[in-house]
Design a protein around this motif. Structure first.
Motif, PDB file in Angstrom:
ATOM      1  N   ASP A  32      53.885  52.078  19.909  1.00  0.00           N
ATOM      2  CA  ASP A  32      54.937  53.597  20.087  1.00  0.00           C
ATOM      3  C   ASP A  32      54.649  54.639  20.920  1.00  0.00           C
ATOM      4  O   ASP A  32      53.215  54.958  19.920  1.00  0.00           O
ATOM      5  CB  ASP A  32      55.068  53.859  18.109  1.00  0.00           C
ATOM      6  CG  ASP A  32      56.255  54.978  18.503  1.00  0.00           C
ATOM      7  OD1 ASP A  32      56.161  55.444  19.951  1.00  0.00           O
ATOM      8  OD2 ASP A  32      56.968  55.485  17.246  1.00  0.00           O
ATOM      9  N   LEU A  33      54.488  54.189  22.218  1.00  0.00           N
ATOM     10  CA  LEU A  33      53.630  54.807  22.671  1.00  0.00           C
ATOM     11  C   LEU A  33      54.010  56.883  22.609  1.00  0.00           C
ATOM     12  O   LEU A  33      53.105  57.716  22.853  1.00  0.00           O
ATOM     13  CB  LEU A  33      53.550  54.796  23.873  1.00  0.00           C
ATOM     14  CG  LEU A  33      52.958  53.185  24.716  1.00  0.00           C
ATOM     15  CD1 LEU A  33      53.356  53.320  25.648  1.00  0.00           C
ATOM     16  CD2 LEU A  33      51.709  53.345  24.153  1.00  0.00           C
ATOM     17  N   ASP A  34      55.481  57.077  22.095  1.00  0.00           N
ATOM     18  CA  ASP A  34      55.656  58.168  22.610  1.00  0.00           C
ATOM     19  C   ASP A  34      55.187  58.793  20.578  1.00  0.00           C
ATOM     20  O   ASP A  34      55.051  59.909  20.841  1.00  0.00           O
ATOM     21  CB  ASP A  34      57.370  58.500  22.233  1.00  0.00           C
ATOM     22  CG  ASP A  34      58.097  58.263  23.444  1.00  0.00           C
ATOM     23  OD1 ASP A  34      57.627  58.149  24.834  1.00  0.00           O
ATOM     24  OD2 ASP A  34      59.312  57.410  23.491  1.00  0.00           O
ATOM     25  N   ASP A  67      44.888  57.919  20.450  1.00  0.00           N
ATOM     26  CA  ASP A  67      44.920  59.106  20.807  1.00  0.00           C
ATOM     27  C   ASP A  67      45.426  59.713  22.653  1.00  0.00           C
ATOM     28  O   ASP A  67      45.677  58.624  22.798  1.00  0.00           O
ATOM     29  CB  ASP A  67      43.060  59.391  21.282  1.00  0.00           C
ATOM     30  CG  ASP A  67      42.919  58.246  22.040  1.00  0.00           C
ATOM     31  OD1 ASP A  67      42.326  58.378  23.647  1.00  0.00           O
ATOM     32  OD2 ASP A  67      42.324  56.986  21.891  1.00  0.00           O
ATOM     33  N   ASP A  68      45.165  60.531  23.430  1.00  0.00           N
ATOM     34  CA  ASP A  68      46.053  60.579  24.703  1.00  0.00           C
ATOM     35  C   ASP A  68      46.037  59.794  25.312  1.00  0.00           C
ATOM     36  O   ASP A  68      46.223  58.745  26.489  1.00  0.00           O
ATOM     37  CB  ASP A  68      46.562  61.890  24.893  1.00  0.00           C
ATOM     38  CG  ASP A  68      46.840  62.773  23.897  1.00  0.00           C
ATOM     39  OD1 ASP A  68      48.312  62.224  23.475  1.00  0.00           O
ATOM     40  OD2 ASP A  68      46.878  63.755  24.396  1.00  0.00           O
ATOM     41  N   VAL A  73      46.079  54.188  28.672  1.00  0.00           N
ATOM     42  CA  VAL A  73      45.347  53.306  28.727  1.00  0.00           C
ATOM     43  C   VAL A  73      46.789  51.547  28.438  1.00  0.00           C
ATOM     44  O   VAL A  73      46.953  50.814  29.295  1.00  0.00           O
ATOM     45  CB  VAL A  73      44.787  52.358  27.879  1.00  0.00           C
ATOM     46  CG1 VAL A  73      44.058  51.132  27.602  1.00  0.00           C
ATOM     47  CG2 VAL A  73      42.867  53.658  28.834  1.00  0.00           C
ATOM     48  N   LEU A  74      47.566  51.901  27.772  1.00  0.00           N
ATOM     49  CA  LEU A  74      48.474  50.871  27.356  1.00  0.00           C
ATOM     50  C   LEU A  74      49.584  51.437  28.214  1.00  0.00           C
ATOM     51  O   LEU A  74      50.132  50.502  28.477  1.00  0.00           O
ATOM     52  CB  LEU A  74      48.785  51.333  25.525  1.00  0.00           C
ATOM     53  CG  LEU A  74      47.549  51.304  24.497  1.00  0.00           C
ATOM     54  CD1 LEU A  74      48.830  50.554  22.954  1.00  0.00           C
ATOM     55  CD2 LEU A  74      47.662  49.550  24.567  1.00  0.00           C
ATOM     56  N   LYS A  75      50.212  52.094  28.919  1.00  0.00           N
ATOM     57  CA  LYS A  75      50.932  52.886  29.808  1.00  0.00           C
ATOM     58  C   LYS A  75      50.680  51.518  30.534  1.00  0.00           C
ATOM     59  O   LYS A  75      51.423  51.142  31.598  1.00  0.00           O
ATOM     60  CB  LYS A  75      50.966  54.270  30.033  1.00  0.00           C
ATOM     61  CG  LYS A  75      51.842  54.535  28.800  1.00  0.00           C
ATOM     62  CD  LYS A  75      52.426  56.237  29.443  1.00  0.00           C
ATOM     63  CE  LYS A  75      53.487  57.039  28.501  1.00  0.00           C
ATOM     64  NZ  LYS A  75      53.582  57.965  28.550  1.00  0.00           N
ATOM     65  N   ALA A  76      49.681  51.783  30.862  1.00  0.00           N
ATOM     66  CA  ALA A  76      48.935  50.979  32.068  1.00  0.00           C
ATOM     67  C   ALA A  76      48.838  49.342  32.378  1.00  0.00           C
ATOM     68  O   ALA A  76      49.049  48.838  33.222  1.00  0.00           O
ATOM     69  CB  ALA A  76      47.481  51.625  32.760  1.00  0.00           C
ATOM     70  N   GLN A  77      48.580  48.880  30.815  1.00  0.00           N
ATOM     71  CA  GLN A  77      48.664  47.735  30.718  1.00  0.00           C
ATOM     72  C   GLN A  77      50.208  47.025  30.470  1.00  0.00           C
ATOM     73  O   GLN A  77      50.209  46.065  31.208  1.00  0.00           O
ATOM     74  CB  GLN A  77      47.717  47.741  28.849  1.00  0.00           C
ATOM     75  CG  GLN A  77      48.027  46.449  28.615  1.00  0.00           C
ATOM     76  CD  GLN A  77      47.243  44.994  29.429  1.00  0.00           C
ATOM     77  OE1 GLN A  77      46.680  45.620  30.487  1.00  0.00           O
ATOM     78  NE2 GLN A  77      47.686  44.072  28.913  1.00  0.00           N
ATOM     79  N   ARG A  78      50.868  48.087  30.369  1.00  0.00           N
ATOM     80  CA  ARG A  78      51.999  47.718  30.573  1.00  0.00           C
ATOM     81  C   ARG A  78      52.808  47.201  31.674  1.00  0.00           C
ATOM     82  O   ARG A  78      53.633  46.327  32.215  1.00  0.00           O
ATOM     83  CB  ARG A  78      53.200  48.290  29.986  1.00  0.00           C
ATOM     84  CG  ARG A  78      54.168  47.693  29.359  1.00  0.00           C
ATOM     85  CD  ARG A  78      55.391  48.976  28.293  1.00  0.00           C
ATOM     86  NE  ARG A  78      55.243  50.067  28.805  1.00  0.00           N
ATOM     87  CZ  ARG A  78      55.918  51.430  28.139  1.00  0.00           C
ATOM     88  NH1 ARG A  78      56.646  50.978  26.852  1.00  0.00           N
ATOM     89  NH2 ARG A  78      55.921  52.711  28.389  1.00  0.00           N
ATOM     90  N   SER A  79      52.615  48.445  32.669  1.00  0.00           N
ATOM     91  CA  SER A  79      52.677  48.834  34.012  1.00  0.00           C
ATOM     92  C   SER A  79      52.134  47.260  34.942  1.00  0.00           C
ATOM     93  O   SER A  79      52.618  46.265  35.509  1.00  0.00           O
ATOM     94  CB  SER A  79      52.401  49.092  35.036  1.00  0.00           C
ATOM     95  OG  SER A  79      52.851  50.937  34.358  1.00  0.00           O
TER      96      SER A  79
END
Length: 200
Positions: A32-34, A67-68, A73-79
Motif C-alpha cells: 500500500d504505497l499511499d 518511510d518516504d 524505491v518501491l514505485k521505481a521497482q514497479r515501473s
C-alpha cells in the motif's frame, strides 16, 4: 556505478527488517504505497529444489510501515518491472504478482539474494575502475540487514514491543533475548538520559 537490478530488494530488506523469504513472497497486492505500508503475509523457500510458500515464522501476518524513501524505491521497482514485462512480451513468466522477480517475471530464488550480498560487497571493495573506497565494507550476510534494522531502532529508543511487532517476533521477550546486548548498551546511558531530561 549503476544500481544492481535487485537493489530495491536490499533497500526494502534494510528499511523494514523483513526476513528474506517474507520479501520474496511479497505481492503487489500486499503493498500500500499511499498508506506507506506493506503487509507480510507469508514466506517463500526452496525445499528439495521446489519453491514452497507458507506462513510467516510466527504464523501471523503483520503490517510494516514504510518511510518516504522506501515508498519511492518501491514505485521505481514497479515501473522497472512493468518495463521488464514490456521487453519480455509473450516470454513473461510472471503469474503471481510478486514484487521481486527476474527479468522474465519469475520469483527470485532465495539463494540468489543471499549469495549476491557477498558478491556486491566484494565488488564495492575491489573496484576495477575508480578510486578504492576510503572505508571498505565489512563482510556481511543478508540477514545482517535485519539485525542492523533492529539494533538501530532499539538504540534510537524505539520501544521493544514496537520493534518486536515490526520484526514479526511472536513476543517482545524474543526481541529482548536476541538483542540483549543492545538493550544493555542503552541501559548504560539511562542515568544520563534521565538527568539530561530534567535539566541537571
Amino acid at each position: 556505478m549503476s544500481a544492481h537490478r535487485l537493489s530495491a530488494f536490499f533497500h526494502v530488506a534494510a528499511y523494514t527488517g523483513a526476513r528474506r523469504g517474507e520479501l520474496l513472497n511479497l505481492r503487489w497486492s500486499d503493498v500500500d504505497l499511499d498508506g506507506k505500508q506493506i503487509t507480510i503475509t507469508g514466506s517463500a523457500a526452496f525445499i528439495d529444489g521446489e519453491r514452497i510458500e507458507g506462513t510467516t515464522k510466527s504464523g501471523r501476518k503483520r503490517i510494516v510501515s514504510l518511510d518516504d524513501g522506501t515508498v519511492r524505491v518501491l514505485k521505481a521497482q514497479r515501473s522497472k518491472q512493468a518495463a521488464d514485462k514490456l521487453v519480455a512480451g509473450q516470454e513473461w513468466r510472471g503469474t503471481d504478482d510478486h514484487v521481486f522477480t527476474t527479468g522474465w517475471g519469475e520469483p527470485i530464488h532465495p539463494d540468489t539474494v543471499s549469495s549476491l550480498t557477498a558478491t556486491m560487497i566484494r565488488r564495492y571493495n575491489d573496484l576495477v575502475k575508480g578510486p578504492t573506497p576510503k572505508k571498505p565494507l565489512p563482510h556481511a550476510r543478508l540477514h545482517d540487514l535485519r539485525h542492523i534494522h533492529a539494533t538501530t531502532l532499539l538504540l534510537a529508543g524505539v520501544p521493544v514491543h514496537v520493534v518486536a511487532a515490526r520484526l514479526g517476533h511472536a513476543a517482545p521477550s524474543i526481541t529482548l533475548r536476541v538483542y540483549a546486548h543492545v538493550i544493555r548498551a542503552a541501559e548504560a546511558s539511562a542515568a544520563d538520559v534521565f538527568a539530561n531530561a530534567i535539566g541537571e
